[in-house]
Structure formats: C-alpha cells, structure tokens
Write an enzyme that holds these catalytic residues in place. Structure first.
Site, PDB file in Angstrom:
ATOM      1  CG  PHE A   1     -39.457 -27.946 -12.252  1.00  0.00           C
ATOM      2  CD1 PHE A   1     -38.300 -28.548 -11.761  1.00  0.00           C
ATOM      3  CD2 PHE A   1     -40.686 -28.409 -11.796  1.00  0.00           C
ATOM      4  CE1 PHE A   1     -38.361 -29.582 -10.846  1.00  0.00           C
ATOM      5  CE2 PHE A   1     -40.756 -29.445 -10.878  1.00  0.00           C
ATOM      6  CZ  PHE A   1     -39.589 -30.039 -10.400  1.00  0.00           C
ATOM      7  CB  CYS A   2     -35.768 -28.918 -16.935  1.00  0.00           C
ATOM      8  SG  CYS A   2     -35.717 -27.505 -18.062  1.00  0.00           S
ATOM      9  CB  THR A   3     -31.064 -28.157 -15.215  1.00  0.00           C
ATOM     10  OG1 THR A   3     -31.170 -29.536 -14.887  1.00  0.00           O
ATOM     11  CG2 THR A   3     -29.837 -27.554 -14.547  1.00  0.00           C
TER      12      THR A   3
ATOM     13  CB  ILE B   1     -33.819 -25.740 -10.863  1.00  0.00           C
ATOM     14  CG1 ILE B   1     -34.961 -26.732 -11.049  1.00  0.00           C
ATOM     15  CG2 ILE B   1     -33.339 -25.765  -9.420  1.00  0.00           C
ATOM     16  CD1 ILE B   1     -34.546 -28.186 -10.932  1.00  0.00           C
TER      17      ILE B   1
END
Length: 571
Positions: A167-169, A196
């Site tokens: 996961f990342c932004t 996210i």
C-alpha cells in the site's frame, strides 16, 4: 467556495507527448487550475486543484476512468502554480511498468483484517510519510526514496510464499512495487486498490493509526479526508503532528524532534559539504533562464529579444524550456520560459568559506567571503553565493535582500521565504535600512567626517566599471575611525544603493580602497573586476545593519567584525 482536489494516475502507452503537454498547459491556464501533471511513455500522473467545473473539464480530456481518480476538498488552493512535465517514468523506479499485480479492494482488505487472516501489510512509502501514520502492524522498509525499494525489499525473502498486500498514498507506487515483487518470485502479492486515500474514503480509519501524508500544502489528512494540523519541518522535511509540535525540541522554522540540533550548525555543515568542491569547478553546460515579460506578449522571439537584451547579438544558443529548438516566428505568451545554453566550461575559482551568523524563521544572516559573486553573472553561474545557498538549504530558497560586490566581504541579509522577502526587500529598496561598512583606504582624508554627493552611472562602462558625475543620485557619509601610517580606516554609510557606490566615491576623492582591482590609486582604472582567492584581498567589509524585523516588526541590529579593522599591534 471549497477547492476541489483531484489526484489520478493511469499506466497506459502514450505518444505525441510534447503536443499533449502543450494542449494541457493551455487548457489548465484557461481553467485557472494549479498543480502538477506528469506525462511519460508509460502513462500519466496528476494532482490538480481548482473549481469543480474546471477539474471536471480537465479530467474529461484525459484517458481516465472514475476508478483512476480520487477527489477531496480544501478551503484554500493547495498549490502555487501549474506545471505539465514530461518524464521518463511517472513514478521514479528505474524500470518501466509492464504488468500489474492483482488489486485488493479496500473493503476486501478490511474483511481480511476482521477475519484475522495471516498476511503482511507492506508500506512502500518513504520514512517521513510512515511517521505520520500507517496500518497497524505494517512492515516498513525505512525508505528515504522510492528508488531504494528494490534493494530494501531483498530483506523480504522469507515472505515469498506469504500473502503480501502493498500500500501507498494513492496506489501509484504499488503499481511498480507489487509487480517487482512478483518478478522476484513472490507468489501471493496484492496491491491495495487506490491506496490509503481510497481506503479512508470507503472504509474509514479501521486498523489505521494516525493520518496520511499528502504531497501538497495540506501536509496530512485524517481518515475523514479532512486536512489536519500537521506541518513540515523545513530543516529535515519531517511531517509533524500536533503532539510533535508541542515538543520543546520543535522550534518553528529551525528544528523538530527528528532533527533537533542547533539549526545553524545543520545548515553550516550542509554549506561545507556543497562547498568542498565548488560546483563551478566541474565542466558543465550552463542553462541561463529567460522569461518573456508581459510587454512582449504577442511578439515573435525575433522581435522580442532585441528589446529585452539589446546588448546580446548572438542567439544561436537559445532553446525552449526543454532544451529543444525554438520557433522564432510563433507569437509569444507572457511568462514563457526559454534557455540560453552555454557550452561546457569551468568557472573561475572563488572563496566558499561562507559563515552563517544568525538564523530564525524569517531571517538568515551571512558573513560572505571574497572573492565570491552573489548572483549569476558573466563568467559565474554556479560558483555564486545564491547557488551555494540553494544547494545547502534545499528545498528552501534563501533570498538575499541586497547585493555586495564579489570582492566585498561581510554581512548579507537574506529572507528565508517569499513571504518574508515581500516584507524585507522594500525596506532596502526604500532606503529604510541602515547599512554601515568598513573601508581601509590609501592615504589620509583631511576631515574626520565628510559626505560625498556624486551621481553614479546606471549603465556599466568598459569592463563593467562605473563612472561618477552623471547618472543616478548617490550619497555616502564617511567617518575616520583610525589613521595608520599609509592608510586610513573609515566607516562608510551609504544613503543610496548604487553599484560600486562606496568604491567609486572613495576613488573620486583620491583615496581608493586598499586591494581594489578596478579603481586604482592616482585616478587610474583597470579592466579587471573579480579577484582570485590567491590575490591580496580588497579591504571593504559590510559591517553593521539595522532594519525592522520582517516577522516581529521590532528594531533589529547586527554586527559582523573583520580582522583587518582591529588596531594593528604595537611595534
């Protein structure tokens, strides 16, 4: 009316990028949008903000679907300008994207976490982003830049058969990270669809602690996608939440709990690093920017350049902002940017022993060595005070509020941001700042105190020298501090700010500054401007300054001594 923020990306083959960039630049200008759009052969990535109608019109022009786009709102415009850039990759990783790993919907991830399924949540973001918040129990690779991911992920070999959810932004980094893991033999890799921000949008803050760092002026958003009170430390760029800002080690504009040391020491060390090998000592191509002023709107380059730079005859080295050939007949737009490209060359040596004297949120005071030009000019582009400061203070850009000659030492006052520059620069321009210099001159002036009122030419003469007698008004007050056997130590207070003012005034009296390479004794002048570090120094020093502090409005005074101004030892 709230500002609509749109973030989107899509990996797909794109061509005719220059044409697309030109079209989008004009469209965003017309729609008054601000932000950044990145275009690459592998796809596009954007973060823009503006009115709802303007954002919708831009997105309708792009090959995007609703699933590619995330929206939020803010009370203020989070960006300062609009940029459309061409890149090799839309996210720097060192390899193009050829396929994607399976996507996991946010609601599906929450169900897995509710069920307690065995899985590894892998945070692919940079360390400073992770500090603000992450999923409970997530694995962090302590990255300072996403390019470090392949090397850092070598430590994950024991998880090759374990379910991994990256996961990342917003999901874009996982489009690179998850396929790379698959290529390395990881068998059960998923990427959180939309990152996210989409998880917050669809699920809320379940299993997530803290807030999410975002790459605009908002700094952070909470699980309700509302802007938080977080700020970024300008020294180490660490994001700081409200509790960290209450830490006694947080000094606004100077330090935070992550980098707490004396901020002056931090920047001094950075200056020493970038100055050890002056950037101009290495052969490089100089790219000198040229911006089209409003008065040249609608003209062609062929018409405008003689008006902007009448002294330049050869424009064969002119290129557009990307280094490509220019269209000499196309009508110009105000604000367009071009480059004059100079061939590889090495700049003359300079002294880079820059000493930082004072630092607060608004001001930076420097003891400038000599010889060191302050701004790009003539033979100097990178071996300048402004360039060295930009390297050491990045991403800050300290802005000198006045000028010293390359051969003059001493106090230079800088604003630490554009905001404070707008409060500081007018004080210098309007003559509200008291400046005091020290000068060691040839001979002995007769009067203990005297004033020189002699206009100085506004245009440089041969070899860049100035003449006195005609031009702009120029007034300097002098006071003798000490008479020495063949020289005199003077205090000089310029009441106006003309180029070479103190030097020309003293030379006109027959008492030139000791070591001046241009204005010589006996009324002579030399076609030489900048000394070398091996030459005897010019004895002119910016000594004292008094101004109104741009943050507090209080009276602010500072003094910078110099060795040669001290009384000589008794024989």
């Amino acid at each position: 009316m709230p500002v609509v923020n749109a973030a989107a990306y899509r990996f797909l083959a794109l061509d005719r990028l220059k044409e697309l960039r030109a079209e989008l630049t004009e469209l965003c200008r017309r729609l008054a949008l601000k932000g950044t759009i990145l275009l690459a052969p592998e796809g596009l990535n954007l973060c823009v903000a503006g009115s709802a109608g303007a954002v919708d019109e831009l997105l309708a022009r792009l090959p995007l679907e609703p699933g590619h786009i995330k929206f939020s709102t803010s009370e203020h415009q989070p960006y300062t300008r609009m940029l459309v850039r061409l890149k090799k990759e839309i996210i720097a990783f060192g390899r193009p994207t050829t396929h994607t790993a399976p996507r996991l919907a946010p609601r599906q991830l929450k169900e897995w976490l509710d069920e307690g399924r065995p899985l590894t949540l892998l945070d692919t973001r940079n360390d400073y982003e992770v500090r603000m918040g992450t999923f409970r129990g997530a694995l962090d690779l302590n990255l300072s830049h996403f390019r470090e991911f392949p090397e850092a992920a070598q430590s994950l070999g024991h998880l090759k058969d374990t379910p991994i959810v990256t996961f990342c932004t917003g999901g874009i980094r996982c489009e690179k990270a998850a396929p790379w893991l698959e290529d390395q033999g990881f068998t059960r890799v998923f990427q959180l669809d939309g990152g996210i921000l989409r998880y917050f949008e669809e699920v809320g803050g379940a299993y997530y602690d803290g807030e999410c760092f975002v790459f605009d002026r908002r700094v952070g958003v909470d699980p309700a996608l509302q802007e938080t009170d977080s700020v970024v430390c300008p020294v180490c760029l660490a994001p700081l939440n409200r509790e960290q800002q209450a830490d006694p080690r947080y000094r606004r504009g100077q330090s935070c709990p992550h980098c707490f040391r004396d901020a002056l020491e931090v920047y001094q060390q950075a200056l020493q690093r970038v100055s050890q090998r002056p950037p101009g000592s290495q052969p490089a191509e100089n790219r000198i920017p040229l911006n089209i002023p409003a008065r040249c709107q609608g003209m062609s380059l062929r018409e405008a350049l003689p008006l902007i730079f009448p002294q330049v005859e050869d424009w064969s080295n002119l290129r557009d902002a990307n280094g490509s050939e220019v269209d000499w007949e196309r009508p110009l737009h105000a604000g367009e940017r071009y480059l004059r490209i100079q061939e590889l060359h090495v700049e003359p040596p300079v002294c880079t022993d820059i000493q930082l004297l004072y630092l607060d949120e608004a001001l930076l005071l420097i003891n400038k060595p000599a010889p060191l030009p302050m701004h790009p000019c003539g033979r100097f582009e990178r071996n300048t005070l402004r360039h060295l400061l930009a390297l050491a203070f990045a991403p800050e850009v300290p802005r000198p509020a006045h000028r010293l000659d390359a051969n003059t030492t001493g106090l230079v006052v800088c604003a630490r941001s554009h905001h404070f520059a707008t409060r500081l620069h007018p004080q210098f321009a309007e003559g509200c700042v008291e400046k005091c210099y020290l000068a060691l001159v040839h001979g002995h002036p007769e009067q203990a105190e005297f004033e020189v009122d002699l206009p100085i030419a506004t245009e440089a003469g041969p070899a860049g020298l100035r003449t006195g007698g005609q031009g702009a008004p120029a007034v300097t007050r002098f006071r003798i501090l000490e008479r020495r056997p063949d020289t005199t130590l003077l205090q000089a207070q310029p009441l106006t700010g003309r180029t070479n003012q103190i030097r020309v005034h003293l030379w006109s009296l027959g008492h030139p500054v000791l070591g001046d390479p241009s204005y010589l004794p006996d009324g002579r002048r030399a076609a030489r401007q900048t000394l070398t570090p091996e030459d005897p120094p010019m004895h002119l020093h910016s000594w004292k300054v008094r101004l109104r502090h741009p943050l507090t409005g209080a009276d602010f005074r500072f003094e910078c001594p110099i060795d040669w101004a001290a009384p000589p030892p008794l024989s």
